[in-house]
Write a protein that holds these residues in place. Structure first.
Motif, short mmCIF file in Angstrom:
data_model
loop_
_atom_site.label_atom_id
_atom_site.label_comp_id
_atom_site.label_asym_id
_atom_site.label_seq_id
_atom_site.Cartn_x
_atom_site.Cartn_y
_atom_site.Cartn_z
N THR A 133 0.84 -1.20 0.00
CA THR A 133 0.00 0.00 0.00
C THR A 133 0.87 1.25 0.00
O THR A 133 0.69 2.17 -0.81
CB THR A 133 -0.91 0.03 1.24
OG1 THR A 133 -1.70 -1.15 1.26
CG2 THR A 133 -1.80 1.25 1.26
N GLN A 157 2.99 1.57 -3.35
CA GLN A 157 2.22 2.06 -4.50
C GLN A 157 1.88 3.55 -4.32
O GLN A 157 1.97 4.32 -5.27
CB GLN A 157 0.94 1.25 -4.69
CG GLN A 157 0.19 1.67 -5.95
CD GLN A 157 -1.14 0.98 -6.09
OE1 GLN A 157 -1.95 1.01 -5.17
NE2 GLN A 157 -1.36 0.35 -7.23
N LYS A 158 1.51 3.95 -3.12
CA LYS A 158 1.18 5.36 -2.88
C LYS A 158 2.39 6.25 -3.15
O LYS A 158 2.27 7.30 -3.79
CB LYS A 158 0.69 5.55 -1.45
CG LYS A 158 0.22 6.95 -1.15
CD LYS A 158 -0.40 7.07 0.21
CE LYS A 158 -0.90 8.49 0.43
NZ LYS A 158 -1.63 8.64 1.67
N ASN A 159 3.57 5.84 -2.69
CA ASN A 159 4.79 6.62 -2.93
C ASN A 159 5.10 6.72 -4.42
O ASN A 159 5.49 7.79 -4.91
CB ASN A 159 5.98 6.01 -2.19
CG ASN A 159 5.95 6.30 -0.72
OD1 ASN A 159 5.30 7.22 -0.26
ND2 ASN A 159 6.67 5.50 0.04
N LYS A 204 2.97 6.56 -6.92
CA LYS A 204 1.99 7.44 -7.54
C LYS A 204 2.24 8.91 -7.20
O LYS A 204 2.03 9.79 -8.04
CB LYS A 204 0.57 7.03 -7.15
CG LYS A 204 0.13 5.75 -7.84
CD LYS A 204 -1.31 5.41 -7.51
CE LYS A 204 -1.75 4.21 -8.34
NZ LYS A 204 -3.18 3.96 -8.21
N GLN A 205 2.68 9.18 -5.97
CA GLN A 205 2.97 10.57 -5.59
C GLN A 205 4.12 11.15 -6.40
O GLN A 205 4.23 12.36 -6.53
CB GLN A 205 3.30 10.65 -4.10
CG GLN A 205 2.09 10.50 -3.21
CD GLN A 205 2.44 10.51 -1.73
OE1 GLN A 205 3.54 10.13 -1.33
NE2 GLN A 205 1.49 10.92 -0.91
N ASP A 213 3.84 4.42 -10.95
CA ASP A 213 2.84 3.46 -10.50
C ASP A 213 3.52 2.15 -10.11
O ASP A 213 4.68 1.92 -10.45
CB ASP A 213 1.81 3.19 -11.59
CG ASP A 213 0.49 2.65 -11.04
OD1 ASP A 213 0.37 2.47 -9.81
OD2 ASP A 213 -0.42 2.41 -11.85
#
Length: 72
Positions: free
Chosen positions: A42, A45-47, A49-50, A54
């Motif tokens: 989690t 993936q968030k890092n 995307k930021q 992706d």
């Protein structure tokens, strides 16, 4: 781009639907006392995307899990 592949059984269809959900653990035997909080993928993936990239998960054709990530 980078890939990480393991030689295990891969993800079940249910796991693939939830692998990036916070606190999700695919293996019923895993819990906080045996290791893993269900946050690693989690957060990863968030890092990604930021930073405009992706992280995806699927099963490799030859078997095992396959994670693919990229950054611009």
């Amino acid at each position: 781009m980078f890939t990480v592949q393991d030689t295990g059984e891969g993800f079940s269809l249910e796991e693939l639907r939830h692998v990036f959900d916070p606190l999700y653990r695919g293996e019923a035997s895993r819990n906080r006392s045996t290791g893993g909080a269900g946050l690693g993928l989690t957060i990863s993936q968030k890092n990604m995307k930021q930073h405009g990239g992706d992280l995806t998960a699927k099963n490799h054709d030859a078997g095992g899990a396959l994670l693919t990530g990229w950054l611009p």
